[in-house]
Write an enzyme that holds these catalytic residues in place. Structure first.
Site, mmCIF file in Angstrom:
data_model
loop_
_atom_site.group_PDB
_atom_site.id
_atom_site.type_symbol
_atom_site.label_atom_id
_atom_site.label_comp_id
_atom_site.label_asym_id
_atom_site.label_seq_id
_atom_site.Cartn_x
_atom_site.Cartn_y
_atom_site.Cartn_z
ATOM 1 N N ASP A 35 -44.897 -4.511 -8.922
ATOM 2 C CA ASP A 35 -46.113 -3.980 -8.292
ATOM 3 C C ASP A 35 -46.425 -2.550 -8.709
ATOM 4 O OD1 ASP A 35 -46.609 -6.316 -6.956
ATOM 5 O OD2 ASP A 35 -45.941 -5.595 -4.993
ATOM 6 N N LYS B 69 -51.368 -1.344 -0.175
ATOM 7 C CA LYS B 69 -52.244 -2.377 -0.733
ATOM 8 C C LYS B 69 -52.174 -3.615 0.137
ATOM 9 C CE LYS B 69 -48.799 -5.222 -2.250
ATOM 10 N NZ LYS B 69 -48.579 -6.612 -1.780
#
Length: 294
Positions: free
Chosen positions: A139, A12
């Site tokens: 996350d 990401k």
């Protein structure tokens, strides 16, 4: 039993990352647009007798013992569900650099949770799986679905965002990693700033100057001035915008096309730039339920 194909664990970037404030528990509240990208770690998973994990890895070096976040994901899932009774053999190919701000470990952990849940005779609901993911790491919930989303809270409260362009990116990681804990410990919050508007972003997603903000950059570049150098070079070479992802050390540039990004990648190689890793990739902008197929 084995997953039919290698499980793909996407990386990401944080298109923006605003630190809103510090909580009483020591964590920080964030406001960040997190975007999955088509750079993947690969995992193969086999059942084995006994309990626990046997991990082997190639590519970027990671610990293969209980320091690996896969252990935490496995143990928390077992503790929450009572399943499985057996252990796992993990074959991991690390294509996502470590200490890079790209979420590779969190993505691995989320893939582990989804693999277990897909085969559990009494699987958790999506919301339950997210709750387990929160216990693994801030996350990890993002990677349960791995779709564009604004993360708030400590990064674990997610709002899916549709309409994000499939940006062409050039990722550059200098030859050092960054400790996220060190960067947050060194962060000094100043005046409050208005939150970046999702609505404004979606109305003009290519006008990047107002959106590529990362409040951690000022801290990371105080330790590693190379961050600023890479950003400046990408902008000089035609990037529409550039920023650091997460707490670093990866810097990404957004380019108008693959042709432009490839030109800059080749130029970096010709100039002998001292980069640990450089990769052309794209934002995975489609909202989908899962990248793991069984």
């Amino acid at each position: 039993m084995k997953a039919r194909d290698p499980i793909l664990c996407p990386a990401k970037i944080n298109l923006w990352l605003q630190v809103v404030g510090k909580r009483s528990d020591g964590y920080h509240n964030l406001w960040s647009l997190m975007l999955p990208i088509d750079v993947y770690d690969e995992m193969e998973i086999y059942w084995k007798g006994g309990k626990g994990l046997e991990i082997s890895a190639r590519g970027f070096e990671v610990p293969c013992d209980q320091r690996n976040v896969l252990w935490k994901a496995y143990e928390l899932y077992r503790s929450y569900t009572g399943w499985p009774e057996s252990g796992l053999i993990i074959r991991l190919v690390k294509n996502i650099p470590v200490g890079a701000g790209l979420g590779g470990g969190s993505s691995n952990a989320a893939a582990m949770l989804k693999f277990l849940n897909a085969l559990n005779p009494s699987p958790c609901s999506y919301n339950e799986l997210v709750e387990i993911a929160k216990m693994v790491g801030a996350d990890v919930p993002f990677f349960i679905r791995a779709v564009p989303a604004v993360a708030s809270g400590i990064g674990d409260e997610l709002t899916v965002v549709e309409g994000v362009p499939a940006y062409t990116l050039l990722l550059i990681k200098p030859p050092f990693g960054v400790s996220t804990a060190k960067i947050y410990r060194s962060l000094r919050l100043t005046e409050e700033k208005p939150l970046i508007s999702i609505k404004a972003f979606l109305e003009a997603p290519w006008e990047l100057n107002g959106f590529l903000q990362n409040d951690l950059e000022v801290v990371t570049r105080s330790f590693y001035p190379e961050i600023d150098e890479i950003k400046g070079w990408l902008l000089e070479e035609g990037a529409l915008g550039a920023a650091m992802s997460g707490s670093g050390s990866t810097v990404f540039g957004v380019f108008p096309s693959d042709v432009e990004a490839l030109r800059v990648l080749q130029r970096a190689r010709e100039m002998g730039k001292d980069y640990c890793w450089i990769r052309l990739c794209h934002v995975l902008s489609s909202v989908r339920d899962d990248i793991i197929k069984y």
